[in-house]
Structure formats: C-alpha cells, structure tokens
Design an enzyme around this catalytic site. Sequence first.
Site, PDB file in Angstrom:
ATOM      1  N   MET A 113       0.845  -1.187   0.000  1.00  0.00           N
ATOM      2  CA  MET A 113       0.000   0.000   0.000  1.00  0.00           C
ATOM      3  C   MET A 113       0.882   1.239   0.000  1.00  0.00           C
ATOM      4  O   MET A 113       2.051   1.180  -0.331  1.00  0.00           O
ATOM      5  CB  MET A 113      -0.900  -0.017   1.239  1.00  0.00           C
ATOM      6  CG  MET A 113      -1.729  -1.270   1.316  1.00  0.00           C
ATOM      7  SD  MET A 113      -3.176  -1.195   0.306  1.00  0.00           S
ATOM      8  CE  MET A 113      -4.424  -1.292   1.572  1.00  0.00           C
ATOM      9  N   CYS A 114       0.319   2.357   0.425  1.00  0.00           N
ATOM     10  CA  CYS A 114       1.047   3.605   0.315  1.00  0.00           C
ATOM     11  C   CYS A 114       0.742   4.439   1.548  1.00  0.00           C
ATOM     12  O   CYS A 114      -0.026   4.037   2.408  1.00  0.00           O
ATOM     13  CB  CYS A 114       0.598   4.377  -0.921  1.00  0.00           C
ATOM     14  SG  CYS A 114       0.575   3.358  -2.405  1.00  0.00           S
ATOM     15  N   GLU A 115       1.358   5.597   1.615  1.00  0.00           N
ATOM     16  CA  GLU A 115       0.961   6.555   2.643  1.00  0.00           C
ATOM     17  C   GLU A 115       0.675   7.898   2.002  1.00  0.00           C
ATOM     18  O   GLU A 115       1.334   8.308   1.047  1.00  0.00           O
ATOM     19  CB  GLU A 115       2.026   6.681   3.741  1.00  0.00           C
ATOM     20  CG  GLU A 115       2.103   5.415   4.597  1.00  0.00           C
ATOM     21  CD  GLU A 115       2.620   5.634   6.020  1.00  0.00           C
ATOM     22  OE1 GLU A 115       2.503   6.761   6.546  1.00  0.00           O
ATOM     23  OE2 GLU A 115       3.129   4.667   6.601  1.00  0.00           O
ATOM     24  N   ILE A 151       3.790   8.515  -0.696  1.00  0.00           N
ATOM     25  CA  ILE A 151       4.907   7.588  -0.869  1.00  0.00           C
ATOM     26  C   ILE A 151       4.313   6.240  -1.238  1.00  0.00           C
ATOM     27  O   ILE A 151       3.278   5.823  -0.718  1.00  0.00           O
ATOM     28  CB  ILE A 151       5.807   7.486   0.385  1.00  0.00           C
ATOM     29  CG1 ILE A 151       5.002   7.196   1.650  1.00  0.00           C
ATOM     30  CG2 ILE A 151       6.635   8.763   0.559  1.00  0.00           C
ATOM     31  CD1 ILE A 151       5.860   6.985   2.878  1.00  0.00           C
TER      32      ILE A 151
END
Lengths: 255, 255
Positions: free
Chosen positions: B1-3, B78
Amino acid sequence: MCELLGMSANIPTDICFSLKGLARRGGEKGPHKDGWGITFYEGKGCRSFKDPMPCCSSPISKLLQDYPIKSQVVIGHIRQANRGRIALENTHPFTRELWGNNWTFAHNGQLTDYEKLDTGNYLPIGQTDSEFAFCYLLAQLAAKYPKKPNKLDEVFQFIKQCADYLNTLGICNLLISDGEYLFAYCSTKLHWLTRRAPFGKAKLLDEDVEIDFKIHTTPSDIVTMIATMPLTSNEIWQAIEVKQAKLFKNGEVIF
Amino acid sequence: MCELLGMSANIPTDICFSLKGLARRGGEKGPHKDGWGITFYEGKGCRSFKDPMPCCSSPISKLLQDYPIKSQVVIGHIRQANRGRIALENTHPFTRELWGNNWTFAHNGQLTDYEKLDTGNYLPIGQTDSEFAFCYLLAQLAAKYPKKPNKLDEVFQFIKQCADYLNTLGICNLLISDGEYLFAYCSTKLHWLTRRAPFGKAKLLDEDVEIDFKIHTTPSDIVTMIATMPLTSNEIWQAIEVKQAKLFKNGEVIF
C-alpha cells in the site's frame, strides 16, 4: 521574451551541462528572470520542475544542474514575462494529456488575439498567450484525430500547419512533444545541433565550463539539442529557418 | 500500500517538518520505497516533485525537506507498488485540468475491476488503479457539471458519493484537491489534526526532530495536516471514520 531548450536522444541522457548554460541567462547573463521550468520524459511518464523565481538563483535549478536525470526528451524554458503575471500557473512548460500520453509545450514569443482561439475541452488555467496556444493546438489535434493515429509523422505535419496559423498572430517559437517526438517551430530564432561519435569537447558560452562528451557517452549515442540561441562556443549550431519546423525522434531529424 | 500526506492552511505554509517524517517511511522506516511525489499549490498554479526512487534516499526529497515552499494546499504520497510497475507515469500525485483548474489526486489502497470504470475524456496515462480512479472521478464531475458550479461544497458531496462507489471495488483512501479545497476519504485509515494558536512544540515519530511552531507561525495561522498514520508523537491526531470523508478549506473543516 523567453528562451527555449530542448533535447531528443536515442538513449536516456542528462542535460546538466546545457542547463548550467541556460540557467545563467535566467536573470544573470540574460533578462529571463520571471520563472523557469523543465520537463523530463521517462517513458510515458514525465516530471516537471518549475519555479516562478529566477533560474540563476533557484535552489531547484541548482540541484538539477548537478543531479543527472536521464531522459530521451526534455523541454526547458526560462521566462521573461509579457502576457500573464509572474506566477506558477504562467510558468512553462505546460503539460496536458492527449490520447493517453503526456504532451508538453513551451513557447517563446508574444501573440495577439489569442483569447479568441478555440481551445475545445482544453481550458487554460493561467493567463498566458502560450497556454492558450497550447490548448488550441491540443484541441485541433483532438478534433482532427479523435483517436491516436498510427502515423505520428502526419500529426506533426498538421501541428506545423497550426503553428503557421499561430505565427500569424505574432511571434511563436515553440517546442512540443509527446515524449517520443520533439517538434520545434521557428518564428524568429531557434537553433539546433546533433552530437554523435566521434564526440569531442564542448564549452559553454555563458559560463566557464567545458565538458568532454567522449567520457560521458558511448559511440552509438545520438543527442540533438535545441536552443533559442546557441549554448556552446565551439560547436556549429544550425538556425532553423523562419516559419520552418524540425521534427526529431531518438536524436535524429525526421523532417 | 502507500501513505498519504495532505495539508490545508489559511496562509502559505511550508511542509518541511512533516515531509521529513514521511520521507523516513519511504523505504527506510516503512516499506513505501517504490517512488514518491508531492504537489504544492500556489494560487491557481501547482508544481509536483516526483521520483520513482525511494523518498528516503532521493536528493529531490532531501532538497524539499530543507527548502520551504509555501503553499495553502499540499498533497504528498509515498508508494508501495501493487497495480502498475515502478515508473514515473505510475507515481502519485496525478494532476489534470477540470473547469480551468488544476485538480490533484493521490490514493492509498487497491481496487479490482477498475479498468471498467468510465473515464470519459480523461484517459489514464499509466497503469495504476489509482489513476483510473482519478480519471473516473473527473469524468463523473465533468458529466454532472459541464461548467464549474458556484457552490463547490456540493461538488465535494458528489465526490463523496463517487468515492463510496470506488470503495466498493476495494480499498480507497484518497486525497483530492482543486487547490482551494482539500477532500479526504477514509476507506481504512486516515488521520488529521489542526494546528492553531496557542502553538506548541511537535516531535516527529519517525525521526528525532522537534519543531516549535510558535517560532514559525503567527497567532492567526490555521494549518490542518492529514496523514495515513500520525506523524508526530505528542499531538492528538483524529482518525477519520471508515467510509467517511472530511473536507477542508483554509485549514478549517467544512464538513
């Protein structure tokens, strides 16, 4: 007015050396202090670095002069504002999507009656004649070719016709690219050169910097540079004739 | 996943401190090493810095952590890739024009069946589910509101409905902005906090860095931060409830 910078290469190549030369003209050795920007293509993706402050003193420009981003197509611009105030939304290059590709545009010149141009679904965000002209070009392309045509050479012949029309509205030196082709239209001044083996040394006009391309290249590299005015003192830059265009792909001239 | 990272403020504010925290999660203290990007709005204009390399070791990210770009709306991301290879065209945030404004989008999650989404005139350039979702949202907006409506609050209520639909296809935490409003949709996790007078000190969770906002602010400043997971250890971050959205403007909650 402004100054343009373009690169087309057959392998990912950095532009640090040329940017170092151009940057000095962005508010120091030249009057183009009203912002600058540069777009690097990497495959279908592209990234732009932009600043409404002078290129010569921008920390972002300084980083890019030393940080080699490798790209096959680059479009850069330093601005001396005429139409549109000094602001990020008026800073070139401009990028928009057409046919699922990023198209990027930069302009040196000044147009009249540009607000009457039909920009179709491409609404300008800023106030420049340049962005209007870009939106006009994309709208013309989208209208003539609802889907991406197979033969892009033909598309750029059509862009030449549109550029000829824009040029009747004033001065319209321009660079436009889809990330694969790089098209240059000369309204008043635009120069280019191709570097290929045997590579030699080049010396910047605007700064006491020399590079030996032999060290940084392989024999098969082909790199074409485009600039409003020549960037180096010891290489032969060719002027594009007034009202003429050049199309480049992988560093080679297509027309 | 991402932030995800977002900021909405009532005066141009830099994001160096928060970016310093997030950057460590981009390949060092967190697994999000597959590229990063951040978009800063300055009026109608915006500029994005993007890199397909890890944020923690990117020279561009390093510059931005120390170079205060002042903005009222910021969206950062990110990436830990799932759909779409590691490449510039798949690097968030994505920006497109709608109603003559720059709209910017970033997504944390993973969607199925996204290729069936109707993206209208907004063709995806890369291969991510995220860019498909963004193009879908813009196409929905363009279809429902051919011209920019006066009341944008209503528009964001409609975006909430579209986000609810996207969320049925998987996980869809998202941030979207037109440069004035910042909309956040929580599918699984998203946190926020508002900083206002009396300002105090904040300490990053991911790096031994503390800031005293009293020194860097005026009493009228209002700054809201949004992040997938809280960035500081000594402030109270609120979780947005699952399947709920928050809309911010000038640092204040609109809904």
